[in-house]
Design an enzyme around this catalytic site. Structure first.
Site, PDB file in Angstrom:
ATOM      1  N   GLY A  15     -49.075 159.298 -49.561  1.00 15.66           N
ATOM      2  CA  GLY A  15     -50.202 160.179 -49.873  1.00 15.66           C
ATOM      3  C   GLY A  15     -51.356 159.889 -48.930  1.00 15.66           C
ATOM      4  CB  THR A  44     -52.289 163.319 -51.515  1.00 13.64           C
ATOM      5  OG1 THR A  44     -52.722 161.992 -51.745  1.00 13.64           O
ATOM      6  CG2 THR A  44     -53.168 163.986 -50.467  1.00 13.64           C
ATOM      7  CD1 TRP A  46     -47.908 168.239 -55.709  1.00 14.11           C
ATOM      8  CD2 TRP A  46     -47.919 168.186 -57.947  1.00 14.11           C
ATOM      9  NE1 TRP A  46     -46.613 168.358 -56.134  1.00 14.11           N
ATOM     10  CE2 TRP A  46     -46.584 168.332 -57.511  1.00 14.11           C
ATOM     11  CE3 TRP A  46     -48.154 168.126 -59.308  1.00 14.11           C
ATOM     12  CZ2 TRP A  46     -45.500 168.420 -58.378  1.00 14.11           C
ATOM     13  CZ3 TRP A  46     -47.086 168.209 -60.191  1.00 14.11           C
ATOM     14  CH2 TRP A  46     -45.778 168.361 -59.727  1.00 14.11           C
ATOM     15  CB  ALA A  47     -55.417 166.730 -54.805  1.00  7.47           C
ATOM     16  CD  GLN A  48     -54.672 172.970 -58.941  1.00  4.48           C
ATOM     17  OE1 GLN A  48     -55.618 173.170 -59.686  1.00  4.48           O
ATOM     18  NE2 GLN A  48     -53.447 173.378 -59.227  1.00  4.48           N
ATOM     19  N   GLY A  49     -58.735 170.319 -56.462  1.00  4.29           N
ATOM     20  CA  GLY A  49     -60.195 170.388 -56.409  1.00  4.29           C
ATOM     21  C   GLY A  49     -60.752 170.097 -55.032  1.00  4.29           C
ATOM     22  CD  GLU A 115     -63.659 169.021 -58.776  1.00  2.00           C
ATOM     23  OE1 GLU A 115     -62.702 168.854 -59.516  1.00  2.00           O
ATOM     24  OE2 GLU A 115     -63.712 168.588 -57.622  1.00  2.00           O
ATOM     25  CG  ASP A 215     -42.654 153.198 -58.395  1.00  2.00           C
ATOM     26  OD1 ASP A 215     -42.279 153.192 -59.571  1.00  2.00           O
ATOM     27  OD2 ASP A 215     -42.364 154.097 -57.594  1.00  2.00           O
ATOM     28  CG  HIS A 236     -57.366 167.713 -65.379  1.00  2.00           C
ATOM     29  ND1 HIS A 236     -57.703 168.965 -65.840  1.00  2.00           N
ATOM     30  CD2 HIS A 236     -57.922 167.600 -64.146  1.00  2.00           C
ATOM     31  CE1 HIS A 236     -58.431 169.584 -64.912  1.00  2.00           C
ATOM     32  NE2 HIS A 236     -58.583 168.774 -63.883  1.00  2.00           N
ATOM     33  NE  ARG A 282     -61.568 165.759 -64.352  1.00  2.00           N
ATOM     34  CZ  ARG A 282     -60.977 165.621 -63.209  1.00  2.00           C
ATOM     35  NH1 ARG A 282     -60.099 164.654 -63.050  1.00  2.00           N
ATOM     36  NH2 ARG A 282     -61.229 166.431 -62.227  1.00  2.00           N
ATOM     37  CG  HIS A 343     -55.591 164.424 -63.706  1.00  2.00           C
ATOM     38  ND1 HIS A 343     -54.805 165.289 -62.969  1.00  2.00           N
ATOM     39  CD2 HIS A 343     -56.765 164.328 -63.027  1.00  2.00           C
ATOM     40  CE1 HIS A 343     -55.482 165.691 -61.894  1.00  2.00           C
ATOM     41  NE2 HIS A 343     -56.664 165.108 -61.890  1.00  2.00           N
ATOM     42  NE  ARG A 378     -60.117 160.515 -60.937  1.00  2.00           N
ATOM     43  CZ  ARG A 378     -59.884 161.737 -60.500  1.00  2.00           C
ATOM     44  NH1 ARG A 378     -60.169 162.078 -59.263  1.00  2.00           N
ATOM     45  NH2 ARG A 378     -59.335 162.645 -61.278  1.00  2.00           N
TER      46      ARG A 378
END
Ligand code: SIN
Length: 539
Positions: A15, A44, A46-49, A115, A215, A236, A282, A343, A378
């Site tokens: 990532g 990474t 898949w990260a949208q924001g 956000e 892992d 999330h 969040r 998330h 976070r």
């Protein structure tokens, strides 16, 4: 698979933090990246924001620092927060030089989004596929770099400790399973870097890709590294609720652009939970939704974008609009059914300001690390930022690691292990762990639920351990063993925290204890799970 081999830097994970580290470390030595599936099977990707940093004159370092500290709820390390925020903008520019595109206005200034928890617009993004854009550019740069070798479909089984090579303490590489051939090879390295991402797959509902099985935390814990704050699992608030949609995130950026959370009745409910409404932290938003779902018995709440300009919504969120349309939902004209899901792992392998863990030669960067940046919760989009800042610092520090004492590493031995005759054991245990973690160690916890979870996980881990030592290993078995250990660490950490703070909420201690708050630390050498119990990790 290349057979047993040596490299200067062994990077586990592909990532943002693994790739960025590799590109910087390649200036000083050979780099081998090991990745479990395809190189872009990462969180990474898949990260949208987007990626948070101070990038406009209206924003300030102080504001980003204070937002991070406030959301972290008393557990952030201020020095780490300040350092990360101050170093962030330079890395955004470095990413751009590597070819990453960010959305920009006609005058060339970045189009920053907002956000939850941010007092300013400071999230650099590329449409609603920022992570994919970063992954694309970093991967292309890695592919161009002949000093970097990328082993895909390879999974690290365990870290190689110096003690096994005749003495001393430290990590000198890893045993790595070639998923295609089934061979396990020994890769030695001056520095070994965990960039393995998070552990969302510990829970049955998650926004994470299948590779997120904890892992790095599991391997580091087995070799004796300190692990901290594993109870802080970020749920999330808005993952698409649809029988055929697996793990599809509905980005917080939709709420940042004006999206409203509603009950099935149409009622807006966040007014009852936080003055910042849908853009509250969040943990507050996820707990509010959980509470409303428990009260109503409904399957989901709804994210409503229908009051916004349809053209803007479709242009700003093209991927989300397209995916929802595939499930029969037009996000410009009907509310989107959403539920919370696991998330982000805010705790992890304890690492210092240069990614160094408590084990010499072993580094942890990105989601698998506990740096002190996130505290108890976070701040959105601070994770990609942490990934680049700590990757760069670790690449500097790793130059100091030497190859002394790794002359004749052991080869992997399968002993008496045979091919599995009962693969169903893996599937059933996997399913049971993920369901019990969701039910007993989810958004709202209690002593009783944690005790139930602990009893079950101990039984399951004993069964998995027998199976692990009797049969030849497979990627599924490696992941199951890791998921089970990480679940155990989350349960123990949650049981140790006698308060509710940030992402950890327990009915038995609903308030915060007095500050200063302390991290929850676990180490197998000093009272953590498996202290002296589990058979040695190496063959
Ligand atoms: C999102 O797009 O909502 C995810 C951003 C993040 O988790 O930082």
């Amino acid at each position: 698979m290349p057979g047993d081999m040596h490299t200067d830097y062994l990077v586990l994970g592909s990532g943002i933090s693994g790739m960025y580290f590799a590109l910087l470390a390649a200036e000083h030595g050979t780099v081998t990246i090991v990745t479990k599936k395809r190189p872009d099977d990462t969180a990474t990707n898949w990260a949208q924001g987007g990626i948070a940093a101070v990038l406009s004159d209206e924003d300030s370092m102080d504001a980003h620092i204070e937002d991070t500290m406030r959301v972290g709820d008393g557990l952030c390390n201020r020095a780490v927060v300040e350092m990360t925020v101050r170093e962030g903008p330079a890395h955004i520019r470095a990413l751009q030089k590597l070819g990453v595109r960010f959305a920009a206005h006609a005058d060339g200034s970045l189009d920053l989004t907002r956000e939850g928890g941010h007092s300013q617009r400071r999230v650099a993004h590329y449409q609603d596929v920022t992570g994919h854009e970063i992954q694309r550019a970093l991967q292309a740069a890695v592919n161009r770099d002949s000093r970097i070798r990328l082993l895909d479909h390879h999974i690290a089984v365990d870290l190689l400790s110096k003690a096994k090579l005749g003495g001393g303490s430290g990590c000198v590489g890893a045993f790595v399973l070639d998923a295609r051939s089934g061979h396990v090879n020994t890769i030695t390295a001056r520095a070994t870097v965990l960039a393995t991402g998070g552990s969302g797959k510990v829970f049955v509902y998650t926004s994470n890709p299948d590779v997120a099985t904890g892992d790095g935390v599991a391997m580091a814990y087995r070799i004796g590294a300190d692990v901290a704050n594993m109870e802080f699992v970020q749920f999330h608030p808005t993952v698409l609720y649809h029988p055929h949609a697996k793990s599809f995130l509905i980005s917080e950026a939709l709420r940042g652009e004006g999206g409203i959370l509603r009950l099935a009745s149409g009622e807006r409910f966040m007014e009852r939970y936080h003055p910042d409404l849908e853009l509250g932290p969040r943990d507050v938003v996820a707990r509010a939704i959980d509470n409303e779902l428990k009260r109503s018995g409904d399957d989901s709440v709804f994210l409503d974008m229908t009051h916004l300009n349809a053209g803007f919504v479709a242009d700003r969120f093209p991927t989300i609009a397209t995916r929802c349309r595939e499930y029969g939902i037009d996000i410009t004209s009907e509310p989107i059914p959403v539920v919370p899901a696991a998330h982000y792992q805010c705790g992890g392998v304890v690492s210092d300001a240069h990614g160094r863990t408590s084990i010499p030669g072993l580094f942890a960067i990105g989601e698998c690390a506990h740096t002190g940046l996130h505290g108890a919760c976070r701040l959105a989009s601070n994770s990609l930022l942490e990934g680049v800042v700590f990757a760069a610092r670790a690449a500097e520090a790793a130059r100091e690691c030497t190859a002394a004492g790794i002359a004749s590493p052991p080869s992997w031995s399968t002993g008496d292990a045979t091919d599995s005759d009962d693969a169903i054991v893996v599937a059933l245990n996997w399913d049971e762990i993920r369901r019990l973690m969701w039910s007993y160690v989810g958004i709202v916890r209690s002593d009783k639920r944690l005790q139930r979870a602990r009893r079950r996980i101990e039984l399951l881990r004993a069964e998995i351990s027998d199976y692990y030592w009797d049969f030849k290993i497979t990627p599924d078995l490696v992941e199951l063993r890791n998921v089970a250990l990480v679940a155990n660490l989350i349960i123990e950490s949650a049981a140790m925290r006698r308060e509710s703070r940030g992402l950890h909420y327990t009915l038995d201690c609903p308030n915060k204890t007095k500050d200063p708050a302390a991290d929850t630390r676990l180490n197998r050498g000093s009272g953590g799970p498996d202290g002296g119990g589990e058979p040695a990790a190496d063959p």
